[in-house]
Write an enzyme that holds these catalytic residues in place. Structure first.
Site, short mmCIF file in Angstrom:
data_model
loop_
_atom_site.label_atom_id
_atom_site.label_comp_id
_atom_site.label_asym_id
_atom_site.label_seq_id
_atom_site.Cartn_x
_atom_site.Cartn_y
_atom_site.Cartn_z
N ASP A 70 -18.70 -4.27 -3.26
CA ASP A 70 -19.87 -3.43 -3.07
C ASP A 70 -19.52 -1.98 -3.41
O ASP A 70 -18.34 -1.64 -3.57
CB ASP A 70 -20.49 -3.56 -1.68
N TYR A 72 -18.74 2.08 -3.41
CA TYR A 72 -18.06 2.99 -2.50
C TYR A 72 -19.07 3.53 -1.50
O TYR A 72 -20.23 3.79 -1.84
CB TYR A 72 -17.45 4.15 -3.27
N PHE A 83 -16.04 0.34 -9.44
CA PHE A 83 -14.74 1.03 -9.46
C PHE A 83 -14.81 2.48 -9.95
O PHE A 83 -13.89 3.25 -9.71
CB PHE A 83 -13.70 0.24 -10.28
N HIS A 192 -7.17 -8.46 -5.68
CA HIS A 192 -8.00 -7.26 -5.74
C HIS A 192 -7.11 -6.02 -5.77
O HIS A 192 -6.03 -6.01 -5.17
CB HIS A 192 -8.91 -7.21 -4.51
#
Length: 231
Positions: A70, A72, A83, A192
């Site tokens: 999801d 930031y 990202f 991740h």
């Protein structure tokens, strides 16, 4: 501003997909959840940027899909691309590890900015699984219905596009592998890039150079990860 995703995409090659999703049973509930959340709480990204990834990367240009979780959840960070953050924003921990892996890979050049918009313009579809979040509460919008939308999106890309590299980082992203046709596309999996898991194999995965090598092998121009032009 009320949500009207369908009209936002008229004239783009994403419009038939958005139109189709707007007819699905989950769609009105999703929009209602999002509208109520943004009315009653501080949420990110700004409402106008919720589907920015789709507007920045046309369907026919997609070469790579990088799937995040999801957005930031701190002010000034999320701007609709997984990202990525605005160039003036400090680097979040997950992005820092993405940049670290780029710097480690001798076959690519790391980006010159924290803002990955140039990647998206080259054909890197920077998609989150859940496209909104309440301030300071990671995962707070996971039950809105976003996952039905983004799952359908991944299936649509798999069906309509050719020679796409899907980078699935972490367990949540890797669950999407069954939505992708491996006979047409390349699926790369790694932990991740979060500080909690990056040391388990994300650092050293070589996904960026592997993706470029696979694209070149299919006759597709590679990505210039330095935020320049396609090689």
């Amino acid at each position: 501003m009320s949500l009207d995703f369908n009209n936002q995409f008229v004239g783009t090659d994403w419009h038939p997909f958005i139109q189709d999703q707007a007819k699905r049973m989950y769609w009105s509930d999703l929009l209602n959840h999002v509208e109520n959340a943004y009315t009653t709480n501080l949420c990110f990204p700004p409402k106008a940027l919720l589907l920015r990834a789709f507007l920045t990367t046309p369907l026919h240009k997609i070469k790579i899909v990088i799937l995040g979780q999801d957005p930031y959840h701190q002010p000034g960070q999320a701007h609709g691309l997984s990202f990525s953050v605005p160039s003036t924003c400090p680097v979040p921990p997950s992005l820092r590890n993405v940049l670290k892996e780029l710097q480690r890979d001798p076959l690519v050049h790391p980006p010159l900015s924290n803002d990955l918009t140039d990647w998206s313009k080259q054909g890197v579809f920077l998609l989150n699984t859940w496209l909104s979040v309440r301030a300071n509460e990671a995962g707070s919008h996971r039950n809105f219905g976003w996952e039905k939308f983004t799952d359908a999106c991944i299936e649509h890309v798999s069906k309509e596009c050719s020679h796409v590299v899907f980078m699935l980082w972490g367990a949540a992203a890797q669950k999407k592998a069954n939505l992708i046709d491996p006979s047409k596309h390349c699926v790369l999996q790694a932990p991740h890039p979060s500080p909690l898991s990056a040391h388990r194999g994300f650092i050293g995965c070589g996904h960026f150079s592997k993706a470029n090598a696979w694209l070149k092998g299919k006759g597709v121009p590679a990505i210039d990860w330095s935020n320049g032009n396609a090689l």
